[in-house]
Design a protein around this motif. Sequence first.
Motif, short mmCIF file in Angstrom:
data_model
loop_
_atom_site.label_atom_id
_atom_site.label_comp_id
_atom_site.label_asym_id
_atom_site.label_seq_id
_atom_site.Cartn_x
_atom_site.Cartn_y
_atom_site.Cartn_z
N CYS A 107 0.83 -1.36 -0.12
CA CYS A 107 -0.13 0.03 0.08
C CYS A 107 0.88 1.14 -0.10
O CYS A 107 0.06 2.31 -0.12
N GLY A 108 2.20 1.19 0.03
CA GLY A 108 3.01 2.40 0.08
C GLY A 108 3.36 2.91 1.31
O GLY A 108 3.90 4.12 1.31
N LEU A 109 2.91 2.31 2.38
CA LEU A 109 3.30 2.90 3.67
C LEU A 109 4.62 2.78 4.02
O LEU A 109 5.33 1.60 4.08
N THR A 110 5.18 3.60 4.89
CA THR A 110 6.68 3.59 5.20
C THR A 110 6.91 3.12 6.68
O THR A 110 5.81 3.86 7.24
N VAL A 111 7.32 2.43 6.82
CA VAL A 111 7.12 1.72 8.33
C VAL A 111 8.36 2.35 9.33
O VAL A 111 9.68 1.85 8.69
N HIS A 112 8.25 3.07 10.17
CA HIS A 112 9.64 3.99 10.74
C HIS A 112 10.02 3.00 11.85
O HIS A 112 9.16 2.25 12.61
N ARG A 113 11.28 3.02 12.02
CA ARG A 113 11.74 2.02 13.01
C ARG A 113 11.71 2.68 14.35
O ARG A 113 11.31 1.72 15.38
N SER A 114 11.14 3.57 14.76
CA SER A 114 10.94 4.31 15.94
C SER A 114 10.19 5.43 15.96
O SER A 114 10.41 6.38 15.22
N ILE A 115 9.03 5.52 16.55
CA ILE A 115 8.20 6.68 16.59
C ILE A 115 7.62 6.85 18.22
O ILE A 115 7.65 5.71 18.62
N ARG A 116 7.19 7.96 18.27
CA ARG A 116 6.61 8.28 19.70
C ARG A 116 5.25 8.62 19.52
O ARG A 116 4.80 9.44 19.04
N ILE A 117 4.55 7.79 20.44
CA ILE A 117 3.38 8.16 20.69
C ILE A 117 2.85 7.96 22.27
O ILE A 117 3.04 7.24 22.86
N GLY A 118 2.56 9.32 22.61
CA GLY A 118 2.46 9.29 24.08
C GLY A 118 3.87 9.33 25.02
O GLY A 118 4.70 9.95 24.58
#
Length: 224
Positions: free
Chosen positions: A156-167
């Motif tokens: 689908c063309g989504l980039t999976v980032h190794r590290s993201i911050r959520i809260g």
Amino acid sequence: MATDPEADTVELPPVPTFGRGRPRQAAQRIHPRRIAAGHLKLYGQLRGWALADDGKTRARRLAGIALGALTAYRVGHQDPRALGAAAAAYGVAAWRAGRPVPPTRAELQRRFLLGVQHLIGDRPGIHLRELYDALQARPAAAHLDDARLRAVIDQCGLTVHRSIRIGTVTGLSGVKAADVNALLSPKEETTPPTGVDAGHTPPEGAVEPAERGVEPPVERAETA
């Protein structure tokens, strides 16, 4: 959501059109919504055929429909079994006409992206583990493993980032909301303002249009 690396299409887990369970099996069931959809489709086709552009043709077709309805009423009144057979035949025709059209690859990808966008909500993104658990909780994707879900994300063309911050949680791989929004709303290419194609220089001798209200100078012949 299912995907085969060697297949030409991607099957995502949309909500079943009719019934419950997997989309392909649910779409083939005799469901009232499918019959209703087929009835509306048949009615639209009949209405479009009857309301022709030509007035005379429209009058003849409407008269034929009225005569056919009157004949069917008389036959049904004399023999109720014929009316039941006609109703059953129309139900079968409506069920066949209500068969859902298989979505295209682009439509399947858009459904998946909308689902991911709904799971993200107002957050900046979603971690892969949470995304996998949310998708596998659906009946249509309960039989899929993480590898197959990751393959759909890549296709689908989504980039999976190794590290993201959520809260307060960080250090986990995931998908950002900005990437999902960019795929759902691609930027339209702007055309060059002038009549010259982008990347090409104007031909030699081309004269720029004169300013409004200013006439171009006129060369006068020299007098002897």
